[in-house]
Design a protein around this motif. Structure first.
Motif, short mmCIF file in Angstrom:
data_model
loop_
_atom_site.label_atom_id
_atom_site.label_comp_id
_atom_site.label_asym_id
_atom_site.label_seq_id
_atom_site.Cartn_x
_atom_site.Cartn_y
_atom_site.Cartn_z
N THR A 192 8.56 102.49 44.72
CA THR A 192 9.70 102.46 45.63
C THR A 192 10.42 103.80 45.60
O THR A 192 10.31 104.57 44.64
CB THR A 192 10.70 101.36 45.25
OG1 THR A 192 11.16 101.60 43.91
CG2 THR A 192 10.06 99.98 45.34
N ARG A 229 10.00 100.13 49.44
CA ARG A 229 8.62 100.42 49.08
C ARG A 229 8.11 101.68 49.79
O ARG A 229 8.34 101.89 50.98
CB ARG A 229 7.71 99.23 49.42
CG ARG A 229 6.27 99.50 48.99
CD ARG A 229 5.32 98.38 49.31
NE ARG A 229 3.94 98.80 49.04
CZ ARG A 229 2.87 98.10 49.35
NH1 ARG A 229 2.99 96.91 49.94
NH2 ARG A 229 1.65 98.55 49.08
N ASP A 230 7.42 102.50 49.01
CA ASP A 230 6.72 103.66 49.55
C ASP A 230 5.26 103.26 49.70
O ASP A 230 4.57 102.99 48.72
CB ASP A 230 6.86 104.84 48.57
CG ASP A 230 6.12 106.08 49.03
OD1 ASP A 230 5.57 106.06 50.15
OD2 ASP A 230 6.08 107.07 48.29
#
Length: 313
Positions: free
Chosen positions: A130, A136-137
């Motif tokens: 994140t 979230r990435d």
């Protein structure tokens, strides 16, 4: 008798096809945009990449890499086109690949020579990270491949860790999380077989001395890349300073001398003159495909790295 094999890793710098995928942010790499990515440029890159890949480790082993991890490939189409390009089509490469949740649609993959290597298992392992706001990435999965080289079982983890784009410190936790996830996978492998031979490779977006790389290595793994990063050499250059983000890390048992038939021999950066800028202030740096939106016609902003292993018979 001792057979030598090359295991390599190469960030291919945005190897996209020319078709627009509505599910990803690949629009720049289509015809008619500012970057004007087109079939001619795509085919030129494929041919030149194939030529370079066929040469990695050739001086040491007399044949192309038996295993090659790659980053920044868009999909199966580009992998199929790459292994069927002029200089690779006779080498009988296959590939292990899964589409990852990366927003730009770039993935990792493992190319392998089917005459030497048999895939026994492959899977994509999600990396959950994140940003500082807790969102979230969507980054690249970790590709896990278990296979057989001659009669030796080897486990490979191919990575492309989260970038430094928002700043080194602001994103450091993501790469440390990636390192921890790799260690979690390794623990599972070694719980089933304490003598498992493991190779972790990838673009870590960090150097061998960074916290993430040190977290990965711990005491169970050896990172031969630590010796390759100097003031004068690395796998990429940023603001006139060398980095070695591209790394191959191995389990310590590859170093055992006694009754060890599958051994690590050496690690190198592959940086022949064809891969370098040949003039100007960037002379000696990787000769990249694009600088911003400007097409240069080079291959990648990274040099490949490779390791040599021996198998005794």
């Amino acid at each position: 008798m001792k057979n030598l094999y090359t295991v390599a890793f190469y960030n291919l710098e945005n190897l996209f096809d020319t078709k627009n995928d509505p599910k990803t942010l690949d629009d720049d790499f289509t015809p008619g945009t500012e970057m004007d990515w087109n079939e001619k440029r795509y085919n030129k890159k494929l041919k030149k990449l194939g030529q370079i890949i066929s040469q990695i480790g050739y001086a040491e082993t007399s044949h192309p890499p038996v295993l090659l991890g790659v980053a920044e490939v868009e999909n199966e189409t580009v992998l199929h086109d790459l292994i069927n390009s002029k200089f690779l089509k006779s080498k009988n490469y296959g590939y292990a690949h899964f589409d990852s949740p990366d927003e730009r649609g770039i993935d990792t993959a493992l190319l392998y020579r089917k005459d030497y290597f048999e895939v026994l298992h492959k899977e994509a392992i999600t990396l959950l990270v994140t940003n500082q706001e807790g969102i979230r990435d969507f980054t690249r999965d970790i590709l896990y491949v278990k296979g057989k080289l001659e009669n030796e079982i080897v486990h490979i983890l191919a990575n492309h860790w989260p970038s430094r784009r928002e700043g080194v410190e602001a994103t450091n936790h993501k790469r440390v999380a990636a390192a921890m996830k790799n260690r979690e996978i390794i623990s599972k492998i070694t719980s089933e077989n304490p003598q498992a031979k493991i190779i972790v490779m990838g673009d870590f977006n960090d150097d061998p001395i960074s916290e993430s790389a040190k977290t990965l290595s711990g005491t169970e793994l050896y990172n031969p890349m630590e010796l390759l990063l100097t003031k004068y050499s690395g796998s990429l250059n940023y603001q006139q300073s060398w980095n070695l983000f591209d790394q191959i890390v191995i389990s310590n048992n590859f170093l055992q001398q006694h009754e060890n038939f599958f051994q690590f021999e050496e690690a190198k950066i592959f940086n022949p003159k064809e891969l370098k800028e040949y003039r100007g202030k960037f002379k000696g740096n990787p000769y990249r495909t694009y600088a911003g939106p400007h097409y240069l016609g080079g291959l990648s902003d990274h040099f490949p790295v490779f390791t040599i292993f021996s198998i005794k018979r």
